[in-house]
Design an enzyme around this catalytic site. Sequence first.
Site, PDB file in Angstrom:
ATOM      1  N   ASP A 254       0.824  -1.208   0.000  1.00  0.00           N
ATOM      2  CA  ASP A 254       0.000   0.000   0.000  1.00  0.00           C
ATOM      3  C   ASP A 254       0.861   1.262   0.000  1.00  0.00           C
ATOM      4  O   ASP A 254       1.992   1.263   0.491  1.00  0.00           O
ATOM      5  CB  ASP A 254      -0.909   0.032   1.232  1.00  0.00           C
ATOM      6  N   ARG A 255       0.298   2.339  -0.506  1.00  0.00           N
ATOM      7  CA  ARG A 255       1.012   3.624  -0.583  1.00  0.00           C
ATOM      8  C   ARG A 255       1.592   4.030   0.765  1.00  0.00           C
ATOM      9  O   ARG A 255       2.738   4.473   0.857  1.00  0.00           O
ATOM     10  CB  ARG A 255       0.062   4.712  -1.096  1.00  0.00           C
TER      11      ARG A 255
END
Length: 476
Positions: A254-255
């Site tokens: 995930d970012r």
Amino acid sequence: MATLASAVLLVSAAEQDPCTPATTTIAHTKTDGRNREAQASLNTDEIQQQAVSLRPSFPSHVRRYDSGGFRVRRQILDSRQSTLADVLGETTGAAENDSFKIVTIHDEVAQGAKYVVADGLRKVPPYYFTYLTYCKERWRDRNILDIFVTEFRDRDEEYYKHALASGLVTINSKLAGLDTIVRNGDRISHRIHRHEPPVPAKSIEIVFQDEDIIAIDKPSGIPVHPTGRYRFNTITEIMKHELGLFVHPCHRLDRLTSGIMFMARTAKAAQLMGALLRDRTVLKEYVARVVGEFPEQEVSCDMPVVTVHPKLGLNRVKMDGKPATTIFNRLSYNGKTSVVRCRPLTGRTHQIRVHLQYLGHPIANDPIYANRRVFGPDLGKGGSGDDDDIVVRLARMGKYEEAQSVAYEEIIQHSKKAQGEKLSGEKCEICDTELYSDPGLNKLELWLHAQKYGSKIEGWEYQTNLPDWAQQNFGM
């Protein structure tokens, strides 16, 4: 208000690419959207001859692979073969603009690959981008405006109405209108003045590399590959433009998540590593700092996870979801929060974050799952809360309200500099887009870190150091 820019073509070898020997870069000048005459610094015939000689020509029925053996997507091939005039077609002024007849979509986008570092953030100055895509199955026989509004969160409905009315959207090079229906096989183009969000200006540390694989310590707050509002502020693009490395991710991270991540230099390596990472024989260990006192004994959560709202990135425990299992062990507790080791045995989106929330111990600074404004005082423990109400509240976060986690509530009491991203009330002078405020660095970090990946069967293991927030004496 200017909706497009005229292009000044400058031939250079500014960007090398495995599929393209050289590129042309464009300097933009603001002009009226309905009067975009070319302003070339070289003779137009001379420019066209040079630019065309650099442009590859690939038969549409032939699959194209780059030097690493990766298949080049159809949109990428189109962007390298098609000029702005080819794609924009009936867009006002496109056919008459000599520069638009020369410059490819890829050439123009390459101009945006510039970074400015300030206040600990890596920023990309706004640039023009022609988005190309093909009708997805879920888009078939739907209205184009409905697709834009429901699929893309970064612009509001009024913007998309204006874009359609201004001739910035075409389907198969024909102008699209408010009532246009998208059919199977249609090619959609949307020309925008793009504003990328900033990301932390942290270096990408290389843990290991050989001719096939690079293992990196991914910084928190940076997306892995181009998606949504991000293009150049992504791991793959930063590695390309700053480190000269052309890589493809072998798995997702995930970012906001940091830690070990594997990037492949070749298609064969990506396939082999991807298969290994999907295999349950690979040990994956994460650490997280969570709300409250986590149980001392080992906890196994095997609740199924489903994506409730893809556009907002909301996932929850639901009995009709996909099977998911995570094993947790507490490492420390400081009186407020606990550091927990997390071992996911499956790889569902937001799996660790969702399972921790379900157990009543969400990651303390999680802007989604530890947000009382979204989930209420019990923070969604045990799957509580109505999905529709949660979606309505979550949709306001990052636009009209700052996303405030449990940890952030305490941080803002002691720091005037703490701030989250939201609409600033200002608009871009060129495209009239509503602008966002820059987030504080504390809002670009999630206390979830992929510390270790290893395979006993293959005989390898890679790990990174623990982040500061994972130390036992950390203040929060």
